[in-house]
Design a protein around this motif. Structure first.
Motif, PDB file in Angstrom:
ATOM      1  N   HIS A   1      29.720  -0.354  -3.278  1.00 57.83           N
ATOM      2  CA  HIS A   1      29.787  -0.245  -1.822  1.00 57.83           C
ATOM      3  C   HIS A   1      31.138   0.300  -1.373  1.00 57.83           C
ATOM      4  O   HIS A   1      32.183  -0.078  -1.898  1.00 57.83           O
TER       5      HIS A   1
ATOM      6  N   LEU B   1      28.027 -12.759  -2.160  1.00 59.86           N
ATOM      7  CA  LEU B   1      27.681 -12.687  -0.747  1.00 59.86           C
ATOM      8  C   LEU B   1      26.196 -12.877  -0.508  1.00 59.86           C
ATOM      9  O   LEU B   1      25.784 -13.312   0.560  1.00 59.86           O
TER      10      LEU B   1
ATOM     11  N   ASP C   1      32.169 -16.683  -0.969  1.00 56.12           N
ATOM     12  CA  ASP C   1      33.069 -15.547  -0.844  1.00 56.12           C
ATOM     13  C   ASP C   1      33.165 -14.763  -2.150  1.00 56.12           C
ATOM     14  O   ASP C   1      33.809 -13.715  -2.200  1.00 56.12           O
TER      15      ASP C   1
ATOM     16  N   LEU D   1      29.011  -2.902   5.390  1.00 55.33           N
ATOM     17  CA  LEU D   1      28.590  -4.060   4.604  1.00 55.33           C
ATOM     18  C   LEU D   1      27.447  -4.789   5.292  1.00 55.33           C
ATOM     19  O   LEU D   1      26.470  -5.190   4.643  1.00 55.33           O
TER      20      LEU D   1
ATOM     21  N   PHE E   1      28.393  -4.241  -5.763  1.00 53.06           N
ATOM     22  CA  PHE E   1      29.788  -4.676  -5.747  1.00 53.06           C
ATOM     23  C   PHE E   1      30.488  -4.162  -4.492  1.00 53.06           C
ATOM     24  O   PHE E   1      30.448  -2.959  -4.203  1.00 53.06           O
ATOM     25  N   THR E   2      31.133  -5.080  -3.761  1.00 56.04           N
ATOM     26  CA  THR E   2      31.943  -4.692  -2.614  1.00 56.04           C
ATOM     27  C   THR E   2      33.421  -4.746  -3.016  1.00 56.04           C
ATOM     28  O   THR E   2      33.748  -5.121  -4.134  1.00 56.04           O
ATOM     29  N   SER E   3      34.300  -4.379  -2.082  1.00 52.36           N
ATOM     30  CA  SER E   3      35.753  -4.371  -2.331  1.00 52.36           C
ATOM     31  C   SER E   3      36.096  -3.507  -3.537  1.00 52.36           C
ATOM     32  O   SER E   3      36.937  -3.856  -4.365  1.00 52.36           O
TER      33      SER E   3
ATOM     34  N   ASP F   1      31.582  -9.747  -4.344  1.00 49.87           N
ATOM     35  CA  ASP F   1      32.916  -9.271  -3.996  1.00 49.87           C
ATOM     36  C   ASP F   1      33.668  -9.061  -5.311  1.00 49.87           C
ATOM     37  O   ASP F   1      34.001 -10.017  -6.002  1.00 49.87           O
ATOM     38  N   SER F   2      33.906  -7.812  -5.669  1.00 51.66           N
ATOM     39  CA  SER F   2      34.435  -7.515  -7.002  1.00 51.66           C
ATOM     40  C   SER F   2      35.815  -8.122  -7.227  1.00 51.66           C
ATOM     41  O   SER F   2      36.110  -8.608  -8.325  1.00 51.66           O
TER      42      SER F   2
ATOM     43  N   GLN G   1      37.170 -10.890  -5.813  1.00 55.88           N
ATOM     44  CA  GLN G   1      37.048 -12.339  -5.997  1.00 55.88           C
ATOM     45  C   GLN G   1      36.394 -12.677  -7.334  1.00 55.88           C
ATOM     46  O   GLN G   1      36.786 -13.653  -8.000  1.00 55.88           O
TER      47      GLN G   1
END
Length: 235
Positions: free
Chosen positions: A195, A104, A101, A224, A169-171, A142-143, A145
């Protein structure tokens, strides 16, 4: 790479489910991550799909460790019959020392890929051109986390085997935290992909920081799932 990557992955998943405050929800998370339906999992276990549904919803008492192990092995068996893509994906992440998590996906490419081709594949817009126009791998992070859970020295492991890669980078809300974090990481990656942003959403100072450190900066509003699929197709 671990001597028994499947066994290590199975142990990690089983432990997460068993120790969860909501084992059913955690089981459901892993099942959906592996893209296995309740019916497929039930068929693998030779039970009715309502049994799987009842465990996931909490209508049945939480499964014991023996049943959890059967559920996990069934998930891995289904994936391996399909080619084992998810097992390999999670093994790469776990062998690099990350939780799934936080990171990813993490992959190395067999040959160098043009950044323009990667950006086309994920429907990205390049905001700043970098000093290098090829990459040989990607890491999807996940940025939120990562910021919460990684120490500064652990950020280096996001590079996998090489800094010649794109860090996606997501979030991300505007890109402030990722831009600032990359200021203290040396060397920098070839490219950074944010992202869920349009160029208009981007933090006003992000392009300046990218230019200063010489990496390509791009944004994408693709889903995503579509972005991950496109990146994995490059590997």
């Amino acid at each position: 790479m671990p001597d028994d990557p499947r066994g290590d992955l199975a142990e990690r998943i089983a432990g997460e489910i068993t120790l969860s405050d909501d084992p059913g929800a955690t089981l459901r998370k892993w099942r959906t991550d592996f893209e296995v339906t309740q019916t497929e999992l039930a068929d693998e276990l030779d039970v009715s799909s309502s049994v799987v549904s009842d465990y996931e919803s909490g209508r049945r008492e939480s499964p014991g460790i023996a049943l959890v192990r059967r559920l996990v092995e069934a998930l891995l068996d289904v994936d391996e019959r399909r080619g084992g893509d998810h097992v390999r994906q999670y093994t790469r992440v776990l062998s690099a020392g990350f939780d799934s998590d936080v990171v990813l996906d993490l992959q190395e490419y067999p040959t160098a890929v043009e950044l323009d081709d990667l950006y086309d594949a994920v429907d990205a817009t390049e905001v700043v051109a970098g000093d290098r126009d090829q990459i040989t791998g990607h890491t999807v992070i996940d940025s939120i986390q990562a910021i919460k859970r990684l120490r500064a020295d652990e950020f280096y492991r996001l590079y996998g085997q090489s800094t010649s890669r794109v860090l996606a980078f997501t979030s991300v809300t505007r890109g402030e935290s990722t831009g600032i974090a990359l200021r203290v990481v040396n060397p920098t990656p070839n490219a950074v992909l944010l992202h869920g942003l349009s160029p208009e959403d981007l933090w006003e100072h992000a392009p300046e920081l990218a230019q200063r450190d010489g990496y390509s900066l791009a944004v994408t509003e693709a889903s995503l799932e579509d972005m991950l699929d496109a990146l994995r197709d490059l590997a």
